[in-house]
Structures are given as C-alpha cells and as structure tokens.
Design a protein around this motif. Structure first.
Motif, short mmCIF file in Angstrom:
data_model
loop_
_atom_site.label_atom_id
_atom_site.label_comp_id
_atom_site.label_asym_id
_atom_site.label_seq_id
_atom_site.Cartn_x
_atom_site.Cartn_y
_atom_site.Cartn_z
N ARG A 119 -11.21 41.24 39.20
CA ARG A 119 -10.07 40.35 39.43
C ARG A 119 -9.20 40.85 40.59
NH1 ARG A 119 -10.50 39.08 33.66
NH2 ARG A 119 -9.47 41.00 33.05
N ALA A 120 -9.01 42.16 40.66
CA ALA A 120 -8.20 42.71 41.75
C ALA A 120 -8.90 42.48 43.09
CB ALA A 120 -7.96 44.20 41.52
N ALA A 121 -10.21 42.70 43.14
CA ALA A 121 -10.95 42.46 44.38
C ALA A 121 -10.94 40.98 44.74
CB ALA A 121 -12.39 42.95 44.22
N GLY A 122 -10.95 40.12 43.72
CA GLY A 122 -10.95 38.68 43.95
C GLY A 122 -9.73 38.20 44.72
N LYS A 123 -8.60 38.88 44.57
CA LYS A 123 -7.39 38.50 45.30
C LYS A 123 -7.55 38.70 46.80
CE LYS A 123 -4.40 39.57 41.36
NZ LYS A 123 -3.33 40.45 40.83
N LEU A 124 -8.54 39.50 47.19
CA LEU A 124 -8.81 39.74 48.60
C LEU A 124 -10.05 39.00 49.07
CD1 LEU A 124 -8.16 43.60 48.69
CD2 LEU A 124 -6.59 41.78 49.35
N GLY A 125 -10.56 38.09 48.24
CA GLY A 125 -11.75 37.36 48.59
C GLY A 125 -13.03 38.16 48.44
N LEU A 126 -12.95 39.25 47.65
CA LEU A 126 -14.09 40.13 47.44
C LEU A 126 -14.47 40.15 45.97
CD1 LEU A 126 -12.89 43.08 49.70
CD2 LEU A 126 -14.65 41.40 50.27
N THR A 127 -15.59 40.80 45.67
CA THR A 127 -16.00 40.93 44.27
C THR A 127 -16.73 42.24 44.08
OG1 THR A 127 -17.16 39.82 42.44
CG2 THR A 127 -18.24 39.80 44.58
N TYR A 128 -16.70 42.73 42.84
CA TYR A 128 -17.52 43.87 42.45
C TYR A 128 -18.64 43.30 41.59
CZ TYR A 128 -19.05 48.25 40.36
OH TYR A 128 -19.82 49.32 39.96
N PRO A 129 -19.87 43.19 42.10
CA PRO A 129 -20.90 42.38 41.45
C PRO A 129 -21.40 42.84 40.08
CG PRO A 129 -21.36 42.53 43.78
CD PRO A 129 -20.26 43.51 43.49
N ARG A 213 -18.28 43.21 47.72
CA ARG A 213 -18.98 42.18 48.48
C ARG A 213 -18.09 40.94 48.61
NH1 ARG A 213 -21.55 45.91 49.58
NH2 ARG A 213 -23.72 46.40 49.11
N PRO A 214 -18.32 40.10 49.61
CA PRO A 214 -17.56 38.85 49.67
C PRO A 214 -17.78 38.03 48.41
CG PRO A 214 -18.72 39.25 51.74
CD PRO A 214 -19.22 40.27 50.76
N ALA A 215 -16.71 37.45 47.90
CA ALA A 215 -16.83 36.66 46.68
C ALA A 215 -17.73 35.46 46.92
CB ALA A 215 -15.45 36.20 46.22
N PRO A 216 -18.70 35.22 46.06
CA PRO A 216 -19.59 34.08 46.26
C PRO A 216 -18.91 32.77 45.91
CG PRO A 216 -20.09 35.15 44.19
CD PRO A 216 -19.03 35.98 44.85
N ALA A 217 -19.52 31.68 46.33
CA ALA A 217 -19.04 30.36 45.93
C ALA A 217 -19.26 30.18 44.43
CB ALA A 217 -19.78 29.28 46.71
N PRO A 218 -18.51 29.29 43.79
CA PRO A 218 -18.73 29.01 42.37
C PRO A 218 -20.18 28.59 42.13
CG PRO A 218 -16.68 28.00 43.09
CD PRO A 218 -17.38 28.50 44.32
N GLN A 219 -20.76 29.06 41.05
CA GLN A 219 -22.16 28.76 40.81
C GLN A 219 -22.34 27.47 40.01
OE1 GLN A 219 -23.86 32.11 38.75
NE2 GLN A 219 -22.57 31.90 36.95
N LEU A 220 -23.46 26.83 40.26
CA LEU A 220 -23.89 25.68 39.48
C LEU A 220 -25.09 26.10 38.65
CD1 LEU A 220 -23.77 22.56 41.86
CD2 LEU A 220 -22.23 23.11 39.96
N ALA A 221 -25.18 25.58 37.43
CA ALA A 221 -26.23 26.00 36.51
C ALA A 221 -27.01 24.80 35.99
CB ALA A 221 -25.62 26.77 35.35
N LEU A 222 -28.20 25.10 35.47
CA LEU A 222 -28.94 24.11 34.70
C LEU A 222 -29.46 24.78 33.44
CD1 LEU A 222 -32.26 24.68 34.79
CD2 LEU A 222 -32.09 23.60 37.01
N ALA A 223 -29.73 23.96 32.43
CA ALA A 223 -30.37 24.41 31.20
C ALA A 223 -31.68 23.66 31.06
CB ALA A 223 -29.47 24.15 30.00
#
Length: 454
Positions: A119-129, A213-223
């Motif tokens: 969440r902290a990394a997300g504020k900078l447009g980043l992510t910890y995968p 890493r740069p935060a990815p776009a929101p994911q789309l899923a299928l079941a």
C-alpha cells in the motif's frame, strides 16, 4: 533462567522481555499441524538492530537457543519454539525506512507487514509483487525466511527475486550486510540468495532492501468450469504453451469447489469437478481473456465466464480467496505444499484423489496452477488418533508423489520441522551435508532455530 533474563534485561527497554508462561505459551507455534513445540524461557521484542545484537551476544555467551519469529503465519513449523529457548519476535521492528521511486527500491525492517509495504509503494505508483495468501498479516522478514510465493508468482515471481540486500545479525552478534541497492551486482558469493529461504537458521534479518515494480493495471479475470481436473490441467498447459503470461492462474478441485459453494452460495453446478481462474493485467486484458477462454472451451470447459470489469473480477476471484476458510469448516486441516512441473500437474491431482480414497479421507486441492504449486489440504478429526494417523500417512504419500513426478516437497512454505525428514530424499546426502556445513559456518554453536530445515 534468572541469569538469562537479567542479562537480556540489561540491554532491552522495559516491556521488551516477557517471562510469564501464560504469555510465552502463545509463542510456541506457527500455523502448522503435526509439529512439536517446546516451552520458551523468554520472549523478547527488540526495536533496534543494537538490541537484536545484544540478544544474540547474550544467547551465544550462555549457549541458549534462539528461535526468530515474525507473525507466525508459517505452515511448516519453522517458527516453533524449542524448550528453554529465547523466542526472538521481530514484530516491533516494523518501519518502512525508505521508499525510493527513482531506484525502485524500499528499505524495510523485518516486521513490516507485506500488505502495508504494498500500500505504501502504491502511493508512488509502485508495487511490491510477492503476495502470499496471508499478505494482510505476514511480515517481510517471515517472507524472506521462507522464500514465500503467492497468487501472482506466475507472472511476477517469488520473494527471492525481489530481495536485493540484507542486514543480518549473526549468531555471535556481529552485523553482516549483504547484496546491494543497485539493479545489478555480482561481487562475491551471493549471500543474499543464500539467506533468503534459510528459515532463521543462519542469522536474524534486521533490514532488507527490496525491489519495487511499477504498479500494474487492474486485472481482469475469468472463471472456467471443467468436468475433470485432467481437462483443467490440459487448459493450463495450453495457455502456457501458447505464450500467454497471466497475472494469476489458480485451480480448485471439486472438494474445494463444493466447500466454497456451501460457504458462499456461489451457485456453481454440482457437475463442476474443477474451477480454473485466470487473470491478466496487461494492456489488452479483455482480448487475452477471450483467447484463453477459447482455449479452455477447446480443452473441455463446460462454461467460461469472463469478467467485464474489475468489480466482476474480484467477485470471481473471491472463490479462491475463500477456499481455505471453506475447507477449515470441514475439520482440522493440514496444508501441504508440493510443486511439480506444470506438465505433470494432472497426474499430481489424480494421484492425490487416489491417496484420499485409499486413506479414506477428504483432501481438497488448490493450486497456483501457473507455476505448478499444489496445496493439497488434508481434512481430518484431530481428536481421532486413528484418523490423525491416516492424515499423516496421506501427507507423506503426497510428498512422495510429488518427488516421483519430478517436483519438490515445498514450493513456498519452507521445510521447517514438518518436512525436515524429507529433505535428503529430495536433495541427496551430498547437498544436505554441504548445507549443514554452511550452517556451521554461520552458527557454529547451533543455537539459531535448532532442528529446523537442515
């Protein structure tokens, strides 16, 4: 006992040392079953590197074993106490020391909760995968200790791929710094990779430099619903063979699907023998989902349900997130962690089903299907000794099956106590002997997390 506590108290603040047996008893176990645990002499809660060094110097001088702990969400007994040990809880060393968007790194203490870093990394447009299922409670130090994985490993990899450098207090109290802050670096032996996954047997991590890493776009899923696990696994193999890189690919067998259905009333038909969840977070997720949906249908899926937006994706993925909760309602659960080559996952699932029938037990399986990491979950009555014995038998048979299929006894949970007897069967005597020699270099007195891993 009094000498130990007096010596420890000299270098610790008030409240950092607990000896009340009613309190220390709560720190005997992690979340694994079938693992013995001793009674600690004391539990300590350091807040600084210097305090950890003081604890380890004291332990070395008095020859007292030390068991490092994080949030105790582990599933291998790796954080279980031994008799008269110091339990070294790192939960109060929980600061994010630095977030660097230019170099895309974070510097954190070991008690930082995985989700808080994300969440902290997300504020900078980043992510910890790395995202273990327990990411809302597990700590970075614990993730490093076990080499943790998660739901998105199929695309983004595991903890070891993100740890660039470590500060580690050794058994004698010396401070070791390994690794780097740079994107590249090959100076000397890679002690950082050696320490990741060492389960607290070589040193105590007090600071980590991790890659963002740069935060990815929101994911789309299928079941996709399948009439058999063989068909679902065939779809997984086809998706990977065609060059797709999903951000998530999870598989649930019929036992798990029915348990989730009963818990959440999701309306899945009784004919569903396997449920495959696939998600993409790239620039064209809808197109990729459509292509994967066609592959699933060609492999025998009876129905494919693609999400149209992120909200629908979350609804679909909720089935996977509820799986452990749903299976827990059926009895005591023992979670295995066997990874096999993707091409042999169908054999693994059918083999587990045969073991369940032979042992007269219910065993549900959820898989990180994209990387072949299966989690067979043995369900039994812990108050029935005969049933508990059959559960242990099934657990061992599942691990043996995984090795027969060219797999490993643990993909992400670690060896701990639970699988220590199986380590030599996988690695061989030469590798185990070398690992024990390495252990003796770092910890010549054998006081760090004794009896675990090697």
């Amino acid at each position: 006992m009094s000498d130990l506590t007096d010596r420890l108290a000299e270098g610790l603040p008030a409240g950092a040392l607990v000896v009340d047996p009613d309190v220390t008893a709560a720190y005997r176990y992690d979340m694994a079953g079938f693992c013995e645990a001793g009674a600690p002499a004391v539990v300590v809660f350091p807040e600084t590197v210097e305090q950890v060094q003081h604890i380890m110097r004291t332990a070395t001088e008095l020859r007292v074993p030390v068991v490092p702990q994080g949030a105790r969400t582990g599933l291998s007994g790796g954080a279980n106490a031994v008799d008269d040990c110091i339990v070294l809880s790192m939960v109060k060393m929980n600061r994010i020391l630095e977030l660097d968007p230019v170099n895309r790194i974070a510097v954190v203490e070991p008690g930082v909760v995985n989700a808080e870093l994300s969440r902290a990394a997300g504020k900078l447009g980043l992510t910890y995968p790395p995202d273990p299922s327990s990411w809302e409670s597990c700590t970075i130090g614990g993730n490093i200790g076990t080499g943790a994985g998660g739901l998105c490993c199929v695309k983004y990899g595991v903890t070891s791929e993100y740890v660039l450098g470590l500060d580690v207090v050794l058994a004698d109290g010396r401070l070791l710094s390994t690794g780097r802050r740079t994107a590249k670096g090959v100076a000397g032996y890679d002690l950082t990779r050696l320490l990741v996954g060492s389960e607290g047997t070589l040193g105590v991590v007090v600071r980590a430099v991790v890659a963002l890493r740069p935060a990815p776009a929101p994911q789309l899923a299928l079941a996709a619903e399948f009439p058999s696990t063989d068909a679902a696994c065939a779809a997984v193999c086809e998706v990977m063979a065609r060059g797709f890189t999903p951000s998530l690919m999870e598989l649930m067998d019929t036992v798990t699907v029915r348990a989730v259905n009963d818990l959440a009333q999701m309306g899945l038909p009784e004919s569903t023998q396997a449920l495959l969840l696939v998600a993409f977070d790239g620039p064209h997720p809808a197109a990729e989902l459509a292509a994967v949906g066609e592959l699933c249908l060609a492999a025998g899926a009876t129905e494919v349900v693609p999400a149209e937006d992120q909200a629908e994706s979350e609804m679909l993925l909720q089935a996977r997130r509820l799986s452990l909760t749903a299976l827990d309602r059926l009895g005591t659960t023992m979670i295995d962690d066997v990874a096999v080559p993707r091409s042999r996952m169908a054999e693994m699932l059918s083999g587990v089903a045969a073991i369940a029938e032979r042992c007269d037990l219910t065993i549900g399986v959820v898989c990180h299907a994209g990387d072949g990491n299966t989690h067979p979950i043995v369900i039994f009555d812990a108050d029935d000794p005969e049933q508990a014995a059959r559960a242990k038998q099934s657990f061992d048979e599942i691990m043996g099956l995984g090795l027969e299929l060219g797999g490993t006894i643990t993909g992400e949970h670690g060896v701990g106590l639970l699988k220590r007897d199986w380590l030599e069967r996988e690695l061989g005597p030469v590798a185990v002997e070398l690992q024990r020699q390495l252990k003796s270099v770092f910890d010549p007195l054998g006081i760090l997390n004794p009896g675990k891993a090697v």
